[in-house]
Scaffold this active site. Structure first.
Site, PDB file in Angstrom:
ATOM      1  N   LYS A   1       0.872  -1.188  -0.050  1.00  0.00           N
ATOM      2  CA  LYS A   1       0.096  -0.037  -0.012  1.00  0.00           C
ATOM      3  C   LYS A   1       0.901   1.218   0.123  1.00  0.00           C
ATOM      4  CE  LYS A   1      -3.957  -2.229   0.724  1.00  0.00           C
ATOM      5  NZ  LYS A   1      -3.481  -3.456   0.691  1.00  0.00           N
TER       6      LYS A   1
HETATM    7  C1  LIG Z   1      -4.091  -4.793  -0.004  1.00  0.00           C
HETATM    8  C2  LIG Z   1      -3.279  -5.734   0.061  1.00  0.00           C
HETATM    9  C3  LIG Z   1      -3.305  -6.893  -1.008  1.00  0.00           C
HETATM   10  C4  LIG Z   1      -4.659  -7.156  -2.000  1.00  0.00           C
HETATM   11  O1  LIG Z   1      -4.535  -5.886  -2.828  1.00  0.00           O
HETATM   12  P1  LIG Z   1      -5.853  -5.379  -3.695  1.00  0.00           P
HETATM   13  O2  LIG Z   1      -5.136  -4.201  -4.456  1.00  0.00           O
HETATM   14  O3  LIG Z   1      -6.965  -4.889  -2.728  1.00  0.00           O
HETATM   15  O4  LIG Z   1      -6.104  -6.599  -4.727  1.00  0.00           O
HETATM   16  C5  LIG Z   1      -2.444  -8.173  -0.919  1.00  0.00           C
HETATM   17  N1  LIG Z   1      -1.663  -8.217   0.105  1.00  0.00           N
HETATM   18  C6  LIG Z   1      -1.286  -7.421   1.077  1.00  0.00           C
HETATM   19  C7  LIG Z   1      -0.427  -7.505   1.744  1.00  0.00           C
HETATM   20  C8  LIG Z   1      -2.164  -6.203   1.084  1.00  0.00           C
HETATM   21  O5  LIG Z   1      -1.912  -5.095   1.959  1.00  0.00           O
END
Ligand SMILES: *Cc1c(COP(=O)(O)O)cnc(C)c1O
Length: 492
Positions: free
Chosen positions: A114
């Site tokens: 993120k």
């Molecule tokens: C948010 C997240 C995901 C999923 O990503 P999306 O964009 O929601 O599909 C996968 N792994 C981690 C560690 C995340 O924080």
């Protein structure tokens, strides 16, 4: 580039308007009218360092001046914010698996992917609406909240409030949030689950009285905005690292420019993998995007059958950031493969019946469902081959292996590695079958983190090591019904 709503009402919207508004007025999501193709040879792009590449990829999407874009990119991807000089390195760590690479997106301030997009979102927002006083409201199931807090911390004229389910986040995730520094940050526990927090936030967003009151506050009124992936300003920056990964494979000599590669992506809200689709449409030679789901396998079923059905049991898994039954960003893909009228119908069906059907083909994607046992097995097997991965990454690694077995397609594969294993230390240790002290039930996972470090030889990341020393700054817990009151009293 102009933006339109996936549901067709809003048209001719500039990037700045789309970013500052977040959601379109008809409830749809903003998408670019067309996905731009590269305006320079791929070869030239691939040699660029991360910030320069980000500039080149984002430029056709944004109506920003050159100086504005440079400033955003340089602040977001400053070397001091990341613990790896490459920002998003590709590694090929597995013994006897030279064809499987990992794109590590967890070297940012909060150790999860993120950070890649949230690092730049505040600057895109500030450039889009320079004079507005914004209040960022976010409900989080764990990773988004901390990454948003870290990104918006001490940004002028913006404050941020994060609601997390009091009993629904991991000990580390909670500790990361309640120790957040910065005068403009607010963190509240909610007595409920993630859905309760999310619903509460949506209610606050659209409360006409509150919105009216806020218009009277500050110098020229205050406005809510969102940091979650419905904002196009969070999607676009994610396109960059697909190109960057490809460039590193060329640099290593694993492929030559023009050769196809596959990506395996651990998917929840469909934001990360959708950025891969944009990269492909822009001209990056991607053969398949492997959509890896945990037991909340709505997307796997969708790619198998064309039916999206959220009427099912919700599973709490060891990859909690993928525990999601409504993948918001899928709406954008649906728009690209159908049209606004069809999207309106599908979203209405989702709203009223909890399901919809899509006739259009989606040959760019390949869905795989990975069970909890398979996730643990993947962590264990990869560790035997020399690489310790977090549970989300493990879902994608396993899915990539399954894809090769099912299709025989041995195209070089990049598994997207979305979190540091230290963020989920207790579950990783459990999968590694490391016995010894009981470590899964401590207040803040301290024991598990130490044992993981000792067993793997990997140093504990600083962002985690320092958590134990940081004072708790945010202690308010409220009921779902009191969320608005809390915002009025504590934030506005
Ligand atoms: C948010 C997240 C995901 C999923 O990503 P999306 O964009 O929601 O599909 C996968 N792994 C981690 C560690 C995340 O924080």
């Amino acid at each position: 580039m102009k933006y339109i709503s996936t549901r067709g009402t809003d048209k001719n919207i500039t990037a700045k308007e789309a970013i500052s508004q977040g959601l379109a007025s008809d409830g749809g999501l903003y998408v670019p009218e067309t996905i731009p193709t590269l305006n320079q040879p791929l070869e030239a792009l691939l040699k660029l360092p991360y910030p320069a590449l980000a500039k080149a990829i984002l430029q056709p999407y944004l109506n920003f001046s050159e100086d504005e874009l440079t400033a955003c990119v340089d602040k977001a991807y400053a070397p001091s914010r990341f613990t790896h000089p490459k920002i998003a390195p590709v590694t090929t760590p597995l013994e006897n698996e030279d064809n499987i690479h990992f794109l590590e997106l967890f070297h940012g301030p909060t150790l999860a992917f993120k950070d890649m997009a949230l690092s730049i979102l505040p600057h895109l927002l500030k450039t889009s609406a320079p004079t507005e006083e914004l209040v960022i409201l976010t409900a989080t199931s764990g990773d988004t909240g901390k990454a948003a807090l870290e990104a918006f911390c001490d940004i002028d004229n913006i404050s941020i409030a994060v609601f997390y389910p009091e009993k629904g986040v991991s000990p580390i995730q909670k500790r990361q949030m309640v120790t957040q520094e910065g005068d403009n940050t607010h963190v509240f526990g909610v007595q409920g689950n993630f859905d309760d927090a999310q619903t509460g936030v949506k209610k606050i967003f659209s409360d006409p009285n509150l919105v009216k009151d806020m218009a009277q506050m500050g110098k020229s009124g205050k406005k809510f905005s969102s940091a979650n992936s419905i904002n196009i300003g969070r999607l676009l920056p994610q396109i960059v690292y697909y190109f960057y990964a490809y460039g590193q494979l060329v640099e290593k000599g694993s492929i030559q420019t023009g050769d196809p590669i596959n990506f395996s992506v651990p998917t929840g809200n469909f934001g990360n993998i959708l950025a891969g689709y944009y990269a492909k449409k822009m001209g990056l030679p991607i053969r398949k995007l492997i959509c890896a789901s945990n037991d909340n396998k709505v997307l796997y079923d969708f790619f198998q059958t064309g039916v999206y059905d959220r009427n099912r049991e919700f599973h709490c898994t060891i990859s909690p950031s993928m525990d999601i039954l409504v993948s918001s960003n899928l709406e954008r893909l649906l728009f690209h493969v159908t049209d606004a009228k069809s999207v309106r119908k599908m979203m209405e069906d989702l709203n009223t019946q909890g399901r919809f059907e899509c006739q259009a083909k989606t040959p760019d994607f390949y869905g795989v469902h990975v069970t909890e046992a398979e996730t643990r097995q993947a962590i264990f097997e990869a560790a035997q081959k020399g690489y310790i991965m977090d549970p989300h990454t493990a879902v994608a690694y396993y899915a990539g292996q399954r894809y090769i077995k099912e299709t025989g397609d041995n195209t070089p594969q990049v598994v997207i590695s979305t979190a540091s294993p230290f963020k989920f230390a207790a579950d990783v240790l459990d999968a590694l079958k490391v016995s010894g002290e009981k470590c899964g039930d401590t207040e803040d996972d301290t024991a598990a983190i130490r044992i993981l470090s000792e067993n793997s030889g990997m140093p504990i990341p600083k962002a985690i090591a320092q958590l134990a020393q940081l004072p708790v700054r945010h202690t308010i817990v409220c009921s779902v019904d009191d969320m608005e009151k809390t915002i009025r009293e504590q934030v506005l």
